[in-house]
Design an enzyme around this catalytic site. Structure first.
Site, PDB file in Angstrom:
ATOM      1  N   LYS A  80      25.397  -8.401  13.067  1.00 47.94           N
ATOM      2  CA  LYS A  80      26.402  -9.253  12.429  1.00 47.94           C
ATOM      3  C   LYS A  80      25.934  -9.632  11.027  1.00 47.94           C
ATOM      4  O   LYS A  80      24.745  -9.909  10.815  1.00 47.94           O
ATOM      5  CB  LYS A  80      26.596 -10.509  13.298  1.00 47.94           C
ATOM      6  CG  LYS A  80      27.719 -11.420  12.822  1.00 47.94           C
ATOM      7  CD  LYS A  80      27.878 -12.636  13.742  1.00 47.94           C
ATOM      8  CE  LYS A  80      29.071 -13.491  13.336  1.00 47.94           C
ATOM      9  NZ  LYS A  80      29.249 -14.677  14.207  1.00 47.94           N
ATOM     10  N   SER A 160      34.140 -15.351  15.690  1.00 42.94           N
ATOM     11  CA  SER A 160      33.877 -14.739  14.416  1.00 42.94           C
ATOM     12  C   SER A 160      33.152 -13.388  14.509  1.00 42.94           C
ATOM     13  O   SER A 160      33.205 -12.620  13.554  1.00 42.94           O
ATOM     14  CB  SER A 160      33.034 -15.694  13.569  1.00 42.94           C
ATOM     15  OG  SER A 160      31.769 -15.905  14.163  1.00 42.94           O
ATOM     16  N   SER A 184      32.037 -17.801  19.321  1.00 39.86           N
ATOM     17  CA  SER A 184      32.118 -16.560  18.545  1.00 39.86           C
ATOM     18  C   SER A 184      31.451 -15.330  19.133  1.00 39.86           C
ATOM     19  O   SER A 184      31.596 -14.246  18.583  1.00 39.86           O
ATOM     20  CB  SER A 184      31.550 -16.784  17.155  1.00 39.86           C
ATOM     21  OG  SER A 184      32.523 -17.384  16.364  1.00 39.86           O
TER      22      SER A 184
HETATM   23  N1  GLN Z   1      36.150 -20.252  16.266  1.00 38.62           N
HETATM   24  C1  GLN Z   1      35.231 -21.321  16.086  1.00 38.62           C
HETATM   25  C2  GLN Z   1      35.263 -21.821  14.673  1.00 38.62           C
HETATM   26  O1  GLN Z   1      36.049 -21.352  13.925  1.00 38.62           O
HETATM   27  C3  GLN Z   1      33.852 -20.891  16.498  1.00 38.62           C
HETATM   28  C4  GLN Z   1      33.187 -20.043  15.504  1.00 38.62           C
HETATM   29  C5  GLN Z   1      31.818 -19.646  15.915  1.00 38.62           C
HETATM   30  O2  GLN Z   1      31.443 -19.739  17.077  1.00 38.62           O
HETATM   31  N2  GLN Z   1      31.056 -19.210  14.941  1.00 38.62           N
HETATM   32  O3  GLN Z   1      34.533 -22.676  14.293  1.00 38.62           O
END
Ligand code: GLN
Length: 499
Positions: A80, A160, A184
């Site tokens: 990532k 994400s 995410s």
């Molecule tokens: N979707 C969540 C956010 O937008 C979690 C993102 C994540 O886990 N990095 O904060």
């Protein structure tokens, strides 16, 4: 064995073939490189490191079968874009880090290279890991290899870590790293029929991972199956003196725990985590997962986590607060991009112009919210209060784990949705994706998502198991047994390959 077949294998299967010298690491790496080259439509890789990969693979081939061989020798992985990799462009999919090349390696990726894994490149993601659909990426969204049975409409691979989940589901790498601040790793895994594990907070070092919300962020693997998750987790975990929140604890050999039977395991079903009605296949898969676990001797207990309804609002106060502080460092002076300035511009204008140009809209929204809830007039009303609610949520879990070993929930309220269909008018619609995943981050607990089947439109569905702190061995053990019983074999139809 032909190329297509090779890339369908998971980490363990590839490792076994490599060990038996039936294939070479170079051959395996080339097969993945070929797949990546033919899959530009998925927009999963945003930086490719094929030269490095081939060098690492040829090193691996020399080591395989010798005493120096380590656990991931010759296994091609995707990383990532949130993990800093030395001399490799690392941008957190943000314009503000345009062309940033770190002079250091994150601890987690360093561990993976020490275990002799092969690096194929950097994977797409939401900008600074803020999002649930990969649509906030400065590179445009990664695309889910899965499509609905009745439509060619492009779907999100989740976020994400959407590049990671898309890449694993489309066989562009044997496994991938992700990070999980509010879901995410698990939500993208659930949207792509893959396995995603968020470890206990402190299990993996956060050093060298670009920070979003430091008291939530954890690295973890996205893989094709539970066994691979166990293998990758072991390689990624461990104490790191460079991260004061990493735990000084032994790393178990997770693979050793997979096959134990789960008779007598007590699994909680939380009243507050119920599936929305209206997707009969999802309900049926959910019931099936429960009955399979029962057949294997697990006992189900109804439990309650009464503060669950406050989890999402609490997260969306605390995570932006931490983000606003973490992202203050991007000022146009130290990293990445600097705005073009007029001759008379002051230093303040340098900051303002760089930050307005460099950050995308969702990141700006989080910075504004975060700054607001931390401001002196509102700190007590929002930030402090949210911290208190966070403790209540953690207490709920502590109570429940007196009665059960694990908790079973759906991973997400819906399967993968079309790009552009959520959150354009109201960001909260997008935030709702994390309703079942965020509580584990608030409490620091480990949780895994694994596929349970397909819905009425042939899209993958996931279930989540949440464990108590440091219970990854048990979590993986239960997930492995459920995976075996479910025998989920479906794969996306390959519509994306060029040529
Ligand atoms: N979707 C969540 C956010 O937008 C979690 C993102 C994540 O886990 N990095 O904060």
């Amino acid at each position: 064995m032909n190329k297509v077949k090779l890339t369908e294998l998971g980490i363990k299967e590839s490792r076994d073939l490599l060990n038996r010298k039936e294939i070479s690491a170079e051959e395996l790496t080339n097969a993945y490189i070929q797949n990546i080259k033919e899959s530009s439509k998925l927009n999963a890789f945003i930086e490719k490191t094929f030269d490095k990969a081939l060098m690492q693979a040829s090193e691996a081939d020399k080591i395989i079968g010798t005493d120096s061989q380590k656990s991931l020798c010759g296994i091609p992985l995707g990383i990532k874009d949130l993990f800093c990799c030395k001399n490799v462009k690392t941008q957190a999919a943000s314009n503000i880090l345009d062309s940033f090349i770190p002079p250091y390696e994150s601890t987690v990726t360093d561990k993976l290279w020490n275990e002799q894994a092969v690096m194929l490149g950097k994977l797409n993601m939401d900008e600074f890991a803020m999002g649930s659909s990969n649509e906030t990426s400065a590179y445009g969204p990664a695309i889910n290899p899965w499509r609905m049975s009745n439509s060619d409409e492009p779907l999100t691979p989740g976020g994400s870590s959407g590049g990671s989940s898309a890449a694993v589901a489309a066989n562009l790498c044997a496994g991938a790293t992700g990070t999980d601040t509010g879901g995410s790793i698990r939500q993208p895994a659930s949207f792509t029929g893959t396995v995603g594990l968020k470890p206990t907070y402190g299990r993996c070092s956060r050093w060298g991972i670009i920070a979003f919300a430091s008291s939530f962020d954890q690295a973890g693997p996205i893989t094709k199956n539970v066994t691979d998750s166990a293998i990758m987790l072991k390689a990624m975990s461990g104490f790191d003196p460079k991260d004061s929140t990493s735990a000084k604890m032994e790393v178990p050999d997770y693979e050793q725990h997979l096959e134990k039977d789960i008779r007598g395991l007590r699994i909680g079903l939380a009243r507050e985590y119920s599936l929305k009605k209206g997707n009969p296949a999802a309900e049926q898969k959910w019931e099936q997962a429960i009955s399979l676990l029962k057949n294997m001797g697990a006992e189900f207990v109804e439990v309650s986590l009464p503060h669950t309804e406050f989890a999402l609002p609490t997260y969306y106060v605390l995570a932006p607060a931490e983000a606003s502080s973490n992202l203050a460092r991007y000022d146009g002076v130290r990293y990445g991009r600097r705005a073009t300035l007029d001759t008379n511009d002051s230093i303040l204008e340098l900051y303002e112009k760089t930050r307005s140009e460099g950050f995308g809209i969702e990141v700006k929204r989080r910075i504004l919210i975060g700054t607001y809830v931390l401001s002196s007039g509102y700190y007590d009303a929002y930030y402090k209060r949210a911290q208190k609610v966070r403790s209540l949520i953690k207490n709920d879990f502590d109570e429940v784990f007196n009665k059960v070993d694990l908790i079973l929930t759906p991973t997400t309220p819906t399967p993968a949705f079309p790009l552009g269909s959520k959150g354009t008018q109201d960001p909260v619609e997008m935030y709702m994706n994390d309703i079942f995943t965020v509580p584990a981050n608030l409490a620091g607990l480990p949780a895994i998502s694994l596929p349970v089947g397909l819905d009425d439109f042939e899209l993958p569905l996931g279930v989540q198991l949440i464990g108590n702190n440091w219970q990854e061995p048990l979590l993986l053990n239960a997930a492995f047994n459920l995976e075996n019983a479910l025998a989920f074999e479906s794969k996306p139809k390959n519509w994306w390959a060029d040529g």
